[in-house]
Motif scaffolding. Structure first.
Motif, PDB file in Angstrom:
ATOM      1  N   ALA A 258       9.478  52.791   5.936  1.00  9.14           N
ATOM      2  CA  ALA A 258       8.678  51.553   6.099  1.00  9.14           C
ATOM      3  C   ALA A 258       8.023  51.103   4.807  1.00  9.14           C
ATOM      4  O   ALA A 258       7.347  50.089   4.780  1.00  9.14           O
ATOM      5  CB  ALA A 258       7.598  51.777   7.161  1.00  9.14           C
TER       6      ALA A 258
ATOM      7  N   GLY B 157      10.889  53.156  16.304  1.00  8.77           N
ATOM      8  CA  GLY B 157      10.134  52.483  15.236  1.00  8.77           C
ATOM      9  C   GLY B 157      10.963  52.380  13.961  1.00  8.77           C
ATOM     10  O   GLY B 157      10.990  51.336  13.304  1.00  8.77           O
TER      11      GLY B 157
ATOM     12  N   THR C  46       1.661  45.876  10.048  1.00  7.65           N
ATOM     13  CA  THR C  46       2.345  46.555   8.967  1.00  7.65           C
ATOM     14  C   THR C  46       1.887  48.001   8.855  1.00  7.65           C
ATOM     15  O   THR C  46       0.730  48.292   9.063  1.00  7.65           O
ATOM     16  CB  THR C  46       2.005  45.858   7.651  1.00  7.65           C
ATOM     17  OG1 THR C  46       2.203  44.477   7.840  1.00  7.65           O
ATOM     18  CG2 THR C  46       2.842  46.368   6.513  1.00  7.65           C
ATOM     19  N   ALA C  47       2.787  48.874   8.550  1.00 12.81           N
ATOM     20  CA  ALA C  47       2.377  50.230   8.206  1.00 12.81           C
ATOM     21  C   ALA C  47       1.727  50.122   6.838  1.00 12.81           C
ATOM     22  O   ALA C  47       2.378  50.217   5.820  1.00 12.81           O
ATOM     23  CB  ALA C  47       3.579  51.146   8.163  1.00 12.81           C
TER      24      ALA C  47
ATOM     25  N   LEU D 205      12.753  48.815  11.908  1.00 14.16           N
ATOM     26  CA  LEU D 205      12.235  48.377  10.609  1.00 14.16           C
ATOM     27  C   LEU D 205      13.185  47.362   9.969  1.00 14.16           C
ATOM     28  O   LEU D 205      14.414  47.491  10.085  1.00 14.16           O
ATOM     29  CB  LEU D 205      12.087  49.576   9.665  1.00 14.16           C
ATOM     30  CG  LEU D 205      10.968  50.573  10.000  1.00 14.16           C
ATOM     31  CD1 LEU D 205      11.086  51.798   9.096  1.00 14.16           C
ATOM     32  CD2 LEU D 205       9.594  49.921   9.853  1.00 14.16           C
TER      33      LEU D 205
ATOM     34  N   ASP E  89       9.566  45.671   4.589  1.00 14.49           N
ATOM     35  CA  ASP E  89       8.629  45.738   5.712  1.00 14.49           C
ATOM     36  C   ASP E  89       7.196  45.424   5.328  1.00 14.49           C
ATOM     37  O   ASP E  89       6.430  44.962   6.155  1.00 14.49           O
ATOM     38  CB  ASP E  89       8.704  47.125   6.375  1.00 14.49           C
ATOM     39  CG  ASP E  89       9.979  47.276   7.165  1.00 14.49           C
ATOM     40  OD1 ASP E  89      10.006  46.799   8.298  1.00 14.49           O
ATOM     41  OD2 ASP E  89      10.968  47.812   6.624  1.00 14.49           O
TER      42      ASP E  89
ATOM     43  N   HIS F 153       1.635  52.395  12.497  1.00 13.24           N
ATOM     44  CA  HIS F 153       2.624  51.407  12.948  1.00 13.24           C
ATOM     45  C   HIS F 153       2.397  51.154  14.437  1.00 13.24           C
ATOM     46  O   HIS F 153       2.633  52.039  15.271  1.00 13.24           O
ATOM     47  CB  HIS F 153       4.021  52.003  12.681  1.00 13.24           C
ATOM     48  CG  HIS F 153       5.157  51.043  12.840  1.00 13.24           C
ATOM     49  ND1 HIS F 153       6.074  51.163  13.846  1.00 13.24           N
ATOM     50  CD2 HIS F 153       5.531  49.960  12.125  1.00 13.24           C
ATOM     51  CE1 HIS F 153       6.967  50.200  13.742  1.00 13.24           C
ATOM     52  NE2 HIS F 153       6.666  49.453  12.702  1.00 13.24           N
TER      53      HIS F 153
END
Ligand SMILES: Nc1ncnc2c1ncn2[C@@H]1O[C@H](COP(=O)(O)OP(=O)(O)OP(=O)(O)O)[C@@H](O)[C@H]1O
Ligand SMILES: Cc1ncc(CO)c(N)n1
Length: 515
Positions: free
Chosen positions: A493, A310, A508-509, A314, A498, A247
């Motif tokens: 996430a 973080g 994007t994760a 989200l 997300d 991320h």
């Protein structure tokens, strides 16, 4: 074996490759990168592209080994080691750049964006040292631009950004952002604009794409001349944090927090008479203090602030809080959470079995029971008995917990974020609750005095274990805590909220922090 097939067996520490020049004074290049990677929690590998004879005052000479030997080093590593991320620094000349480009061609497609299964590439286009000496043959400009097709992020300083944008050196942050946008658009990658060379009371850095600033961090401008290797250190730490958490905003925030501390603490070192190096490992040494007087828990919490930020940013969290989260995404989350809680309860039972005293044994057993009874009941109320297959994020988190169960102190530290972060997120969500909220029953469960008491107790147990642990165990405990915190981020996430709405796939994760 495909990469995904090895996901569960992958080592818990990410492998980060630095391809850079050697700085024998230890403050920049390969030497800075290895320290930065270690400080960020990764395993560092180093392929040396050039040898410099330099100290904190300047560069005296550069020796560039044959480009074919760079290829030898790279192929030797790739034949044996898994590479999670690559940081590229000084490349000296066009021949070296071309050899590196040829090798990168064999390990990634030249799309400019890393897919989930190829190493992320962060390229620091090193042209001039802090001392003002040139580190790149000016004739290599075109080759360097060609290499950008293999990079996800480039991290030029202000003068380098000016060269890349074919413009003047930016005098303001706004001009730097404008140049970074143009460069990002031309090469279809992210540009980290760095404010170190500007004037003013703060040092801003921002990740920028063709549309503008994606995420920005800032620190006070520190009054020091110890800035030798800041750019090298920043890019190596960023590569490591991104490899660990997947991320960008969190990785940048973690990197900046650490870098600012490392510059602040550079005065502890006595290295050279010019631009001195950063104190790369200061925060790591702090985590395993010699004495045991001070309470380390607030420090642990402070260290995971970028991860918490973080999480709070989200879409899953902001939409859940506002009540606008799509039911489908909420149910995805609940299904995975139910699976997770089942595994979590079983690992807490192991903690109960391993606990050295009666109170801790009872605490972990009671927490395991309440986790199974109350929380699964709530999930089943909404989901029925239908549970999905575990996702990569769920598997990765549970694997980390199980692999921590070999050692009670490490296990306790790994279990703590699920109490502490859940409590923090829960308080925020509960504050947004109201009777008409579509997820009111769920939100009210998040914040309760009973859960607060359990969290306090889990923190107290961890503090107590930490107090009696050897220094090396204290470091392992911290690492287990940090990795679990990253898994909390990866877990929140993972829903479509997300993964589907990001305009840019790089942000994007893409994968859970499969650590
Ligand atoms: N005096 C300072 N105080 C706080 N942060 C700083 C300072 N100088 C640089 N930084 C930070 O250090 C990082 C590197 O920025 P900088 O623009 O100096 O890179 P660079 O010129 O590539 O570094 P290098 O010195 O390795 O050549 C950025 O995060 C920047 O904000
Ligand atoms: C080897 C090397 N790489 C990068 C820099 C830039 O700081 C430096 N001074 N030396």
């Amino acid at each position: 074996m495909t990469h995904s097939a090895t996901a569960h067996q992958r080592p818990s520490i990410k492998n980060i490759l630095s391809i850079a020049g050697s700085d024998p004074s230890g403050g920049a290049g390969i030497q800075a990168d290895l320290k930065s990677i270690a400080a960020a929690g990764g395993y560092g590998m180093a392929v040396i592209s050039a040898l410099t004879a330099q100290n904190t005052r300047g560069v005296r000479a550069v020796h560039v080994p044959p480009a074919s030997f760079l290829t030898e080093q790279l192929t030797a590593i790739a034949a044996d080691l898994h590479i999670d991320a690559i940081k590229i620094g000084m490349l000296a000349n066009a021949e070296v750049i071309t050899a590196l480009g040829d090798w990168l061609n064999t390990i990634r497609t030249p799309t400019g964006l890393a897919g989930a299964m190829v190493p992320t590439v962060i390229l620091d286009p090193v042209m001039i040292a802090t001392s003002g000496d040139s580190l790149l043959d000016p004739a290599a400009d075109a080759a360097l631009r060609q290499l950008f097709t293999h990079a996800d992020v480039i991290t030029p300083n202000i003068p380098e950004l000016g060269v890349l944008a074919r413009g003047a050196v930016a005098a303001t942050w706004e001009q730097a952002v404008g140049q970074a946008r143009a460069v990002a658009a031309e090469y279809r990658l992210l540009v980290l604009a760095k404010g170190g060379h500007l004037e003013g009371t703060s040092c801003r850095d921002a990740l920028i794409d063709a549309t503008g600033v994606l995420t920005e961090v800032s620190s006070p401008r520190l009054d020091t001349q110890n800035t030798h290797g800041t750019g090298c250190s920043l890019s190596a730490a960023l590569a490591t944090h991104y490899a660990r958490g997947g991320h960008w905003p969190t990785a940048l925030a973690q990197t900046k927090t650490w870098l600012t501390e490392a510059i602040t603490r550079s005065d502890d070192l006595r290295v050279g008479h010019g631009h001195g190096p950063l104190n790369h490992l200061a925060t790591l040494w702090d985590r395993a203090p010699e004495g045991a007087g001070e309470d380390p828990m607030p420090h642990w919490w402070e260290e995971i602030t970028p991860i918490l930020t973080g999480i709070n940013q989200l879409a899953f969290i902001t939409e859940l809080s506002a009540g606008t989260l799509a039911l489908e995404h909420f149910e995805d989350y609940l299904g995975q959470d139910a699976l997770y809680l089942r595994g979590y309860a079983s690992v807490m039972s192991k903690a109960s079995a391993l606990a050295p005293d009666e109170a801790a044994r009872r605490f972990w057993a009671a927490s395991a029971a309440s986790c199974l009874e109350e929380e699964l009941a709530l999930h089943r109320g909404r989901l029925g008995n239908q549970l999905p297959e575990p996702s990569t994020a769920t598997d990765a988190y549970l694997n980390h917990l199980s692999s921590s169960a070999h050692d009670y102190p490490v296990l306790v530290a790994a279990l703590l974020p699920c109490f502490w972060i859940y409590q923090d997120v829960g308080r925020r969500l509960a504050a947004a609750n109201h009777p008409e909220h579509p997820y009111a029953d769920w939100l009210s469960n998040y914040a309760s005095e009973e859960f607060d008491a359990l969290t306090r107790e889990a923190i107290n147990i961890t503090r107590d274990v930490l107090h009696h642990a050897e220094p090396s165990t204290r470091v392992s405990m911290w690492q287990a805590f940090e990795v679990s915190s990253l898994h909390e981020l990866g877990f929140f996430a993972q829903t479509g909220a997300d993964t589907e709405q990001q305009s840019d796939p790089v942000l994007t994760a893409q994968k859970a922090p499969a650590i």
